[in-house]
Design a protein around this motif. Sequence first.
Motif, PDB file in Angstrom:
ATOM      1  N   LYS A 161      -4.285  -1.823  -8.920  1.00 40.91           N
ATOM      2  CA  LYS A 161      -5.686  -1.420  -9.034  1.00 40.91           C
ATOM      3  C   LYS A 161      -5.939  -0.736 -10.382  1.00 40.91           C
ATOM      4  CE  LYS A 161      -9.812  -0.145  -7.381  1.00 40.91           C
ATOM      5  NZ  LYS A 161     -10.872  -1.152  -7.191  1.00 40.91           N
ATOM      6  N   GLU A 162      -5.009   0.117 -10.772  1.00 44.06           N
ATOM      7  CA  GLU A 162      -5.211   0.892 -11.999  1.00 44.06           C
ATOM      8  C   GLU A 162      -4.910   0.098 -13.257  1.00 44.06           C
ATOM      9  OE1 GLU A 162      -2.917   4.465 -11.503  1.00 44.06           O
ATOM     10  OE2 GLU A 162      -4.048   4.984  -9.688  1.00 44.06           O
ATOM     11  N   GLN A 163      -3.825  -0.703 -13.216  1.00 44.32           N
ATOM     12  CA  GLN A 163      -3.385  -1.381 -14.447  1.00 44.32           C
ATOM     13  C   GLN A 163      -3.605  -2.893 -14.435  1.00 44.32           C
ATOM     14  OE1 GLN A 163       0.547   0.123 -14.003  1.00 44.32           O
ATOM     15  NE2 GLN A 163      -0.401   2.141 -13.810  1.00 44.32           N
ATOM     16  N   GLY A 164      -3.958  -3.457 -13.291  1.00 44.17           N
ATOM     17  CA  GLY A 164      -4.152  -4.903 -13.231  1.00 44.17           C
ATOM     18  C   GLY A 164      -2.861  -5.685 -13.153  1.00 44.17           C
ATOM     19  N   ASP A 183       7.045 -14.413 -14.282  1.00 44.41           N
ATOM     20  CA  ASP A 183       8.494 -14.199 -14.282  1.00 44.41           C
ATOM     21  C   ASP A 183       8.894 -12.774 -13.927  1.00 44.41           C
ATOM     22  OD1 ASP A 183       9.068 -16.735 -14.838  1.00 44.41           O
ATOM     23  OD2 ASP A 183       9.446 -16.448 -16.982  1.00 44.41           O
ATOM     24  N   ASP A 184       8.214 -11.835 -14.554  1.00 38.28           N
ATOM     25  CA  ASP A 184       8.694 -10.453 -14.457  1.00 38.28           C
ATOM     26  C   ASP A 184       7.655  -9.482 -13.920  1.00 38.28           C
ATOM     27  OD1 ASP A 184       7.009 -10.721 -16.535  1.00 38.28           O
ATOM     28  OD2 ASP A 184       8.242  -9.617 -17.992  1.00 38.28           O
ATOM     29  N   LYS A 185       6.528 -10.018 -13.438  1.00 36.58           N
ATOM     30  CA  LYS A 185       5.481  -9.118 -12.942  1.00 36.58           C
ATOM     31  C   LYS A 185       4.489  -9.873 -12.067  1.00 36.58           C
ATOM     32  CE  LYS A 185       2.384  -9.951 -16.811  1.00 36.58           C
ATOM     33  NZ  LYS A 185       1.647  -9.419 -17.945  1.00 36.58           N
ATOM     34  N   ALA A 186       3.590  -9.106 -11.459  1.00 38.58           N
ATOM     35  CA  ALA A 186       2.465  -9.702 -10.744  1.00 38.58           C
ATOM     36  C   ALA A 186       1.185  -9.142 -11.348  1.00 38.58           C
ATOM     37  CB  ALA A 186       2.534  -9.354  -9.260  1.00 38.58           C
ATOM     38  N   VAL A 187       0.138  -9.959 -11.351  1.00 35.11           N
ATOM     39  CA  VAL A 187      -1.176  -9.494 -11.789  1.00 35.11           C
ATOM     40  C   VAL A 187      -2.156  -9.714 -10.646  1.00 35.11           C
ATOM     41  CG1 VAL A 187      -0.702  -9.984 -14.230  1.00 35.11           C
ATOM     42  CG2 VAL A 187      -1.814 -11.721 -12.803  1.00 35.11           C
ATOM     43  N   THR A 188      -3.286  -9.010 -10.690  1.00 37.73           N
ATOM     44  CA  THR A 188      -4.252  -9.132  -9.599  1.00 37.73           C
ATOM     45  C   THR A 188      -4.808 -10.558  -9.528  1.00 37.73           C
ATOM     46  OG1 THR A 188      -5.988  -8.345 -11.079  1.00 37.73           O
ATOM     47  CG2 THR A 188      -4.938  -6.716  -9.678  1.00 37.73           C
ATOM     48  N   GLY A 189      -5.052 -11.024  -8.300  1.00 39.74           N
ATOM     49  CA  GLY A 189      -5.604 -12.358  -8.068  1.00 39.74           C
ATOM     50  C   GLY A 189      -7.025 -12.257  -7.546  1.00 39.74           C
ATOM     51  N   PRO A 190      -7.636 -13.419  -7.282  1.00 36.09           N
ATOM     52  CA  PRO A 190      -9.040 -13.455  -6.871  1.00 36.09           C
ATOM     53  C   PRO A 190      -9.355 -12.617  -5.625  1.00 36.09           C
ATOM     54  CG  PRO A 190      -8.185 -15.694  -7.207  1.00 36.09           C
ATOM     55  CD  PRO A 190      -7.041 -14.752  -7.397  1.00 36.09           C
ATOM     56  N   LEU A 191      -8.380 -12.480  -4.734  1.00 30.42           N
ATOM     57  CA  LEU A 191      -8.652 -11.753  -3.495  1.00 30.42           C
ATOM     58  C   LEU A 191      -8.246 -10.277  -3.565  1.00 30.42           C
ATOM     59  CD1 LEU A 191      -9.866 -13.673  -1.410  1.00 30.42           C
ATOM     60  CD2 LEU A 191      -7.869 -13.284   0.027  1.00 30.42           C
ATOM     61  N   PHE A 192      -7.812  -9.839  -4.743  1.00 23.66           N
ATOM     62  CA  PHE A 192      -7.244  -8.492  -4.816  1.00 23.66           C
ATOM     63  C   PHE A 192      -8.222  -7.399  -4.383  1.00 23.66           C
ATOM     64  CE2 PHE A 192      -6.366  -4.398  -6.744  1.00 23.66           C
ATOM     65  CZ  PHE A 192      -5.097  -4.167  -6.252  1.00 23.66           C
ATOM     66  N   GLU A 193      -9.439  -7.433  -4.928  1.00 20.33           N
ATOM     67  CA  GLU A 193     -10.378  -6.336  -4.636  1.00 20.33           C
ATOM     68  C   GLU A 193     -10.661  -6.213  -3.143  1.00 20.33           C
ATOM     69  OE1 GLU A 193     -11.424  -3.840  -6.395  1.00 20.33           O
ATOM     70  OE2 GLU A 193     -10.433  -4.537  -8.234  1.00 20.33           O
ATOM     71  N   SER A 194     -10.865  -7.342  -2.479  1.00 17.40           N
ATOM     72  CA  SER A 194     -11.122  -7.308  -1.034  1.00 17.40           C
ATOM     73  C   SER A 194      -9.914  -6.789  -0.274  1.00 17.40           C
ATOM     74  CB  SER A 194     -11.447  -8.712  -0.512  1.00 17.40           C
ATOM     75  OG  SER A 194     -12.626  -9.181  -1.088  1.00 17.40           O
ATOM     76  N   ALA A 238       0.840  -1.203   0.000  1.00 12.41           N
ATOM     77  CA  ALA A 238       0.000   0.000   0.000  1.00 12.41           C
ATOM     78  C   ALA A 238       0.876   1.253   0.000  1.00 12.41           C
ATOM     79  CB  ALA A 238      -0.932  -0.012   1.223  1.00 12.41           C
ATOM     80  N   GLU A 239       1.838   1.303   0.901  1.00 15.13           N
ATOM     81  CA  GLU A 239       2.676   2.509   1.007  1.00 15.13           C
ATOM     82  C   GLU A 239       3.553   2.703  -0.230  1.00 15.13           C
ATOM     83  OE1 GLU A 239       4.644   3.194   4.717  1.00 15.13           O
ATOM     84  OE2 GLU A 239       6.170   4.489   3.822  1.00 15.13           O
ATOM     85  N   LEU A 240       4.015   1.596  -0.807  1.00 13.66           N
ATOM     86  CA  LEU A 240       4.962   1.699  -1.929  1.00 13.66           C
ATOM     87  C   LEU A 240       4.272   1.960  -3.268  1.00 13.66           C
ATOM     88  CD1 LEU A 240       7.376  -1.204  -0.876  1.00 13.66           C
ATOM     89  CD2 LEU A 240       7.809   1.268  -0.705  1.00 13.66           C
ATOM     90  N   GLY A 241       2.952   2.099  -3.261  1.00 11.69           N
ATOM     91  CA  GLY A 241       2.236   2.394  -4.498  1.00 11.69           C
ATOM     92  C   GLY A 241       1.966   1.170  -5.351  1.00 11.69           C
ATOM     93  N   ILE A 242       2.327  -0.004  -4.852  1.00  5.39           N
ATOM     94  CA  ILE A 242       2.164  -1.231  -5.637  1.00  5.39           C
ATOM     95  C   ILE A 242       0.682  -1.593  -5.753  1.00  5.39           C
ATOM     96  CG2 ILE A 242       2.729  -3.701  -5.713  1.00  5.39           C
ATOM     97  CD1 ILE A 242       5.361  -2.981  -4.243  1.00  5.39           C
ATOM     98  N   LEU A 243      -0.069  -1.433  -4.655  1.00  5.18           N
ATOM     99  CA  LEU A 243      -1.505  -1.742  -4.715  1.00  5.18           C
ATOM    100  C   LEU A 243      -2.228  -0.800  -5.667  1.00  5.18           C
ATOM    101  CD1 LEU A 243      -2.649  -2.666  -1.077  1.00  5.18           C
ATOM    102  CD2 LEU A 243      -1.859  -4.161  -2.916  1.00  5.18           C
ATOM    103  N   GLU A 244      -1.849   0.493  -5.637  1.00  2.00           N
ATOM    104  CA  GLU A 244      -2.498   1.456  -6.556  1.00  2.00           C
ATOM    105  C   GLU A 244      -2.221   1.077  -8.003  1.00  2.00           C
ATOM    106  OE1 GLU A 244      -4.690   3.330  -3.990  1.00  2.00           O
ATOM    107  OE2 GLU A 244      -4.790   3.728  -6.129  1.00  2.00           O
ATOM    108  N   ALA A 245      -0.972   0.717  -8.294  1.00  2.00           N
ATOM    109  CA  ALA A 245      -0.629   0.340  -9.669  1.00  2.00           C
ATOM    110  C   ALA A 245      -1.416  -0.891 -10.101  1.00  2.00           C
ATOM    111  CB  ALA A 245       0.876   0.076  -9.773  1.00  2.00           C
TER     112      ALA A 245
END
Lengths: 330, 330
Positions: free
Chosen positions: B36-39, B73-84, B27-34
Amino acid sequence: MSADFTRGPVADLFSSYLVAVSLSAAAELGILEALKEQGSYSFETAEADGLDRGVVRQLLVTLSWAEVVEVADDKAVTGPLFESAYAARGYFYWMVRGCGELFSVVPEVARTEDRTGDFYTRDMRAVAVGSRLIGDTEVEPHFVELLAELDYEVIADLGCGSGQRLMGAAGRRPGVRGVGVDIAPAAVELARASVAEAGMADRVSIVTGDVRNLEPRPEFADVDLITCVFLGHDFWPKATCVAGLRKLRTAFPNARRLLLCDVVRSETLPGPDTRIFTLGFELVHALMGVYLPTREEWHQAFRESGWVCADERHFAAPPRGILFDLRPEG
Amino acid sequence: MSADFTRGPVADLFSSYLVAVSLSAAAELGILEALKEQGSYSFETAEADGLDRGVVRQLLVTLSWAEVVEVADDKAVTGPLFESAYAARGYFYWMVRGCGELFSVVPEVARTEDRTGDFYTRDMRAVAVGSRLIGDTEVEPHFVELLAELDYEVIADLGCGSGQRLMGAAGRRPGVRGVGVDIAPAAVELARASVAEAGMADRVSIVTGDVRNLEPRPEFADVDLITCVFLGHDFWPKATCVAGLRKLRTAFPNARRLLLCDVVRSETLPGPDTRIFTLGFELVHALMGVYLPTREEWHQAFRESGWVCADERHFAAPPRGILFDLRPEG
């Protein structure tokens, strides 16, 4: 707006964090021992022991959510999960009390430009206590058994810490001598005092040294067995590890066996089968910038440094703990 | 010895602690926002943003265990629990970044003889940020709706913090004046600067004061509406609370309404239905030695201090959050 997230799996993650906190605290405060011995722990006892009743009650209420205990008006009794939680207390203590401050400042430690100098703090006393509890389940008993079967006259323990393993190994067999090596002055001092107190100063010595970069010295000359437990990843990255393992051969010219036990990095992503410790061990080392080798990377390093792995044993506790049984090549 | 405890519910408690740590940091590092916005969030982005790739990858690997994300390999994408998890990020940030250091030293704070002076530390910036995120789900939108329906000319916000709520309440309605009260010099300074920057200094003032012990002052004379959010438990214990609420009546002689919103203590032990926040809120206040009243205890205090509770609204987020709608008696 819907607030579905306030119950269910995400809410349980939140509550679980607090259970981990409470388990670690209950271990240090003697509450888990009392529950283990008597099956119950009264809030009166807590007060008599100088603990705040409100804090202790809330720790136990938190543990009751996870069914570690059940809380009544004036006491807690063991719950269905107590035995498992008690057995795992060392992992929680290592994580929360040992590394909790570091975990609370992850965003600071994540910034590349701030990763220099002493950029993190851990409670090394708690890390040591937790690690000892972790080792006591399988690793240390296995060492006792294994050493009983081996022929050796002089044993060296690399990263000897408080010296307990070394003193045990020397103490169980008359005539055996031992030498402990540790880089931490406090550990060396503690180990020397323990050796003196046990009346073993005539056959066990403790020296200060960086195990990754050891030179020959008189105390090492006759060592025929080397042990190294939960420390091996400090040899890494690869080039440093290969050089360090090579130097062990010259520093200990008569060593016939190196028993190296460490926790190896996972090679797959976590999932439903992920066991205790793995995510914590790997996150802490990522935060500290310490490389963790996989099992296969260890084998490559052994091959390149002149050690033959004759056997290996996998432990359930700690998960991913492996004892590599190594002999000098040729 | 069996090591059954290394998998199953106790192991999951251990891993869950690390998910909470990783959620707060992301949350603090802006990773959750990214996400949320880009998936998705690439490790390249992390490096470009000055973050350590190894740390970021391991945070996301940890989150993948809980299915908040999936790691490639080089990224993460949102998973089933992301929105919650995203919706709940304020709770995790409040807990880990705001209170994590306190949670790591529970055994020290538990000893009665050490509970004097400044015996604990919290990161109050993170507590404030987390609390704001927590309030943004339901409480603040409800205040906006409610205030739109009410008649008032001068509004006072007790514990105004950064002044955002007060400025919104005054700003949305021409001619309305406002006064904010806070005990923290840093909050008063911040709120004054924000008011000045918004060009509202002619109708919004900020004063330093302890809301539990307010005396009449010119700025309070015409206040007809008082708000007080997430602060009420600081009025307690009971005797102090009753006295403090009484003093509000004399300090604000023309107040016709007091909207007091707070999280109340649970009256039952936790269980499978326990929602997010409750165990953390209650453990933190036990550690700090701050009394938390139940809903019924609040009603007793209202009756004894000359306030009539005309209505109350229960929020789902934060769980156990209640807005008491109070009128002066008589």
